[in-house]
Design a protein around this motif. Sequence first.
Motif, PDB file in Angstrom:
ATOM      1  N   PRO A   1      -6.283   2.183   0.047  1.00 56.31           N
ATOM      2  CA  PRO A   1      -6.341   1.604   1.394  1.00 56.31           C
ATOM      3  C   PRO A   1      -7.745   1.745   1.981  1.00 56.31           C
ATOM      4  CG  PRO A   1      -5.421   3.806   1.518  1.00 56.31           C
ATOM      5  CD  PRO A   1      -5.697   3.546   0.045  1.00 56.31           C
ATOM      6  N   PRO A   2      -8.031   0.965   3.032  1.00 55.81           N
ATOM      7  CA  PRO A   2      -9.363   1.068   3.644  1.00 55.81           C
ATOM      8  C   PRO A   2      -9.605   2.456   4.223  1.00 55.81           C
ATOM      9  CG  PRO A   2      -7.866  -0.221   5.027  1.00 55.81           C
ATOM     10  CD  PRO A   2      -7.151   0.032   3.747  1.00 55.81           C
ATOM     11  N   MET A   3     -10.751   3.023   3.916  1.00 55.00           N
ATOM     12  CA  MET A   3     -11.118   4.332   4.501  1.00 55.00           C
ATOM     13  C   MET A   3     -12.609   4.327   4.838  1.00 55.00           C
ATOM     14  SD  MET A   3      -8.921   7.130   2.329  1.00 55.00           S
ATOM     15  CE  MET A   3      -9.195   6.384   0.730  1.00 55.00           C
ATOM     16  N   CYS A   4     -12.911   4.362   6.142  1.00 58.51           N
ATOM     17  CA  CYS A   4     -14.296   4.352   6.616  1.00 58.51           C
ATOM     18  C   CYS A   4     -15.077   5.490   5.981  1.00 58.51           C
ATOM     19  CB  CYS A   4     -14.333   4.560   8.131  1.00 58.51           C
ATOM     20  SG  CYS A   4     -13.904   3.099   9.052  1.00 58.51           S
TER      21      CYS A   4
ATOM     22  N   MET B   1     -12.864  -0.648   6.845  1.00 55.16           N
ATOM     23  CA  MET B   1     -13.095  -1.413   8.077  1.00 55.16           C
ATOM     24  C   MET B   1     -14.550  -1.922   8.140  1.00 55.16           C
ATOM     25  SD  MET B   1     -12.119  -0.134  11.834  1.00 55.16           S
ATOM     26  CE  MET B   1     -12.922  -0.686  13.351  1.00 55.16           C
TER      27      MET B   1
ATOM     28  N   GLN C   1     -11.354  -5.080   4.591  1.00 57.36           N
ATOM     29  CA  GLN C   1     -10.691  -5.051   5.895  1.00 57.36           C
ATOM     30  C   GLN C   1     -11.673  -5.499   6.980  1.00 57.36           C
ATOM     31  OE1 GLN C   1      -9.688  -1.307   7.951  1.00 57.36           O
ATOM     32  NE2 GLN C   1      -7.594  -2.072   8.070  1.00 57.36           N
TER      33      GLN C   1
ATOM     34  N   HIS D   1      -7.555  -6.108  10.330  1.00 58.90           N
ATOM     35  CA  HIS D   1      -7.135  -4.826  10.908  1.00 58.90           C
ATOM     36  C   HIS D   1      -6.424  -5.083  12.233  1.00 58.90           C
ATOM     37  CE1 HIS D   1      -6.735  -0.680  11.446  1.00 58.90           C
ATOM     38  NE2 HIS D   1      -7.953  -0.254  11.195  1.00 58.90           N
TER      39      HIS D   1
ATOM     40  N   HIS E   1      -3.916   0.701  14.372  1.00 58.51           N
ATOM     41  CA  HIS E   1      -4.696   1.901  14.733  1.00 58.51           C
ATOM     42  C   HIS E   1      -5.486   1.789  16.029  1.00 58.51           C
ATOM     43  CE1 HIS E   1      -4.625   2.924  10.138  1.00 58.51           C
ATOM     44  NE2 HIS E   1      -3.433   2.922  10.696  1.00 58.51           N
TER      45      HIS E   1
ATOM     46  N   ARG F   1      -2.995  -5.493   8.446  1.00 62.26           N
ATOM     47  CA  ARG F   1      -2.534  -4.123   8.701  1.00 62.26           C
ATOM     48  C   ARG F   1      -1.986  -4.069  10.110  1.00 62.26           C
ATOM     49  NH1 ARG F   1      -4.807   1.840   7.088  1.00 62.26           N
ATOM     50  NH2 ARG F   1      -3.425   1.866   5.298  1.00 62.26           N
TER      51      ARG F   1
ATOM     52  N   VAL G   1       2.201   2.811   3.031  1.00 64.09           N
ATOM     53  CA  VAL G   1       1.098   3.787   2.994  1.00 64.09           C
ATOM     54  C   VAL G   1       1.512   5.028   3.773  1.00 64.09           C
ATOM     55  CG1 VAL G   1      -0.065   2.834   5.053  1.00 64.09           C
ATOM     56  CG2 VAL G   1      -1.409   4.089   3.335  1.00 64.09           C
ATOM     57  N   GLY G   2       0.907   6.163   3.418  1.00 66.57           N
ATOM     58  CA  GLY G   2       1.144   7.402   4.160  1.00 66.57           C
ATOM     59  C   GLY G   2       1.840   8.450   3.308  1.00 66.57           C
ATOM     60  N   ARG G   3       1.052   9.424   2.856  1.00 71.48           N
ATOM     61  CA  ARG G   3       1.579  10.552   2.075  1.00 71.48           C
ATOM     62  C   ARG G   3       2.436  10.078   0.891  1.00 71.48           C
ATOM     63  NH1 ARG G   3       2.810  15.492   4.129  1.00 71.48           N
ATOM     64  NH2 ARG G   3       3.166  15.810   1.928  1.00 71.48           N
TER      65      ARG G   3
ATOM     66  N   GLY H   1      -4.324   6.986   0.137  1.00 69.37           N
ATOM     67  CA  GLY H   1      -5.628   7.169   0.771  1.00 69.37           C
ATOM     68  C   GLY H   1      -6.249   8.507   0.437  1.00 69.37           C
ATOM     69  N   ARG H   2      -5.822   9.535   1.177  1.00 66.21           N
ATOM     70  CA  ARG H   2      -6.427  10.855   0.981  1.00 66.21           C
ATOM     71  C   ARG H   2      -6.253  11.340  -0.453  1.00 66.21           C
ATOM     72  NH1 ARG H   2      -3.473  12.964   6.240  1.00 66.21           N
ATOM     73  NH2 ARG H   2      -2.063  11.376   5.399  1.00 66.21           N
TER      74      ARG H   2
HETATM   75  C1  LIG Z   1     -11.481   9.191   5.941  1.00 65.84           C
HETATM   76  C2  LIG Z   1     -10.488   8.158   6.347  1.00 65.84           C
HETATM   77  C3  LIG Z   1     -10.935   6.930   6.828  1.00 65.84           C
HETATM   78  C4  LIG Z   1     -10.012   5.922   7.185  1.00 65.84           C
HETATM   79  N1  LIG Z   1     -10.474   4.693   7.568  1.00 65.84           N
HETATM   80  C5  LIG Z   1      -9.587   3.681   7.757  1.00 65.84           C
HETATM   81  C6  LIG Z   1     -10.042   2.346   7.942  1.00 65.84           C
HETATM   82  O1  LIG Z   1     -11.234   2.023   7.849  1.00 65.84           O
HETATM   83  N2  LIG Z   1      -9.118   1.389   8.188  1.00 65.84           N
HETATM   84  C7  LIG Z   1      -7.766   1.679   8.225  1.00 65.84           C
HETATM   85  O2  LIG Z   1      -6.952   0.785   8.468  1.00 65.84           O
HETATM   86  N3  LIG Z   1      -7.320   2.931   7.998  1.00 65.84           N
HETATM   87  C8  LIG Z   1      -8.180   3.917   7.735  1.00 65.84           C
HETATM   88  N4  LIG Z   1      -7.715   5.170   7.403  1.00 65.84           N
HETATM   89  C9  LIG Z   1      -6.259   5.382   7.209  1.00 65.84           C
HETATM   90  C10 LIG Z   1      -5.887   5.228   5.722  1.00 65.84           C
HETATM   91  O3  LIG Z   1      -6.120   3.905   5.252  1.00 65.84           O
HETATM   92  C11 LIG Z   1      -4.408   5.583   5.469  1.00 65.84           C
HETATM   93  O4  LIG Z   1      -3.592   4.681   6.153  1.00 65.84           O
HETATM   94  C12 LIG Z   1      -4.061   7.008   5.905  1.00 65.84           C
HETATM   95  O5  LIG Z   1      -5.020   7.931   5.388  1.00 65.84           O
HETATM   96  C13 LIG Z   1      -2.656   7.422   5.451  1.00 65.84           C
HETATM   97  O6  LIG Z   1      -2.519   7.352   4.036  1.00 65.84           O
HETATM   98  P1  LIG Z   1      -2.635   8.676   3.096  1.00 65.84           P
HETATM   99  O7  LIG Z   1      -1.564   9.620   3.556  1.00 65.84           O
HETATM  100  O8  LIG Z   1      -2.378   8.171   1.700  1.00 65.84           O
HETATM  101  O9  LIG Z   1      -3.995   9.239   3.267  1.00 65.84           O
HETATM  102  C14 LIG Z   1      -8.618   6.182   7.075  1.00 65.84           C
HETATM  103  C15 LIG Z   1      -8.176   7.435   6.622  1.00 65.84           C
HETATM  104  C16 LIG Z   1      -9.091   8.406   6.234  1.00 65.84           C
HETATM  105  C17 LIG Z   1      -8.575   9.723   5.689  1.00 65.84           C
END
Ligand SMILES: Cc1cc2nc3c(=O)[nH]c(=O)nc-3n(C[C@H](O)[C@H](O)[C@H](O)COP(=O)(O)O)c2cc1C
Length: 345
Positions: free
Chosen positions: A22-25, A59, A101, A163, A166, A213, A285-287, A309-310
Amino acid sequence: MIDLFTPWTFKGLDLKNRVVMPPMCQYSVEKKDGIATDWHFVHYVSRAIGGAGLIIIEMTDVEPDGRITDNDLGLWSDKQIPALTRIVDECHKYGAKVAIQIAHAGRKAEDAAVPVAPSAIAFNEHYKTPRALTTEEVKAMPEKYAAAIARAVKAGFDAIELHGAHGYLIHQFQSAYTNKRTDAYGNDLAKFGVEVVQAAKSVMPADMPLIMRISAIEYIAGGYGLDHSIALAKKYKEAGVDVFHVSAGGEGPIAAAGKPGTHAAYQVPFAREIKQAVGTPVIAVGRLEDPQLANAVIGNEEADLIAVGRGMLRNPYWALQAASELHKETELPRQYRYGFPSLRH
Ligand SMILES: Cc1cc2nc3c(=O)[nH]c(=O)nc-3n(C[C@H](O)[C@H](O)[C@H](O)COP(=O)(O)O)c2cc1C
């Protein structure tokens, strides 16, 4: 029977498995110019080598003041295209498909001198109070998304994600908590999102999927629930969204009663509900970093794709390791065959 490593085809997008990054800044742009750096290259290509089917680049914003920080990616200029093309082309070599994204942070733009939003309400006391966009400015905004998306198409991306979650700009419009407008964009909370979706589709090839999203529920006291997000999603689908990526929250301070679940798979029930009620494929998504659990979500048809993600920040080779643990076949770079002896290479 389908599982985590069953390929997935939708319109022109062919994925080798159901695993999404997933997208992660990364907040790793060096010169405040919105241009991807070597960090982004190594970061995303590592997950392609690591077996992800679809990588969604973080993002990436449609204008400078649409960034959370000045270290975020942007696509408001053609100068930002080549560094992204380099990432996409390299990821393709390892069989991953790549989406991006596209976003505007609205009132959550921390480095903007004066952020913009549907209404002049600050996110919290640490954030600047945004300026409410005029109706003319709101009407012009979808064109900015479209211009960024046209550049993404030029860069070679396989799909686009908007996006709408959030607490960023699209979410700010679709929530009664942040949208207090008295014009048409306040009377119909879906209007702005629908116009962005239509503008996006107008510059995308017909067979390229548009993912959106969405925050399925809000966590503030009195925030919207699933009924509202399902109603929005139906309108967005009609406007052209193909796939929903189902997240939650991000709009403001979390109410005690609305505290998000900390259990594994905490957002899967929302994904399942939206899939059933709206009738589109969904990404959950999510854990979901336990491979057995991720595999069950796909096998039980609660979602079409799962995002980690994480878990992928910890382990770029999450997908290869999941295939190994689940005894599934997947492509493996021959250089890593000694690390994953049970996988084909
Ligand atoms: C470091 C970091 C940056 C993130 N940046 C974005 C982002 O740019 N766009 C977005 O929609 N969600 C963002 N998220 C949320 C993740 O895409 C994801 O939905 C969230 O971490 C839950 O999934 P996980 O439990 O697998 O980590 C970010 C999460 C983390 C940890």
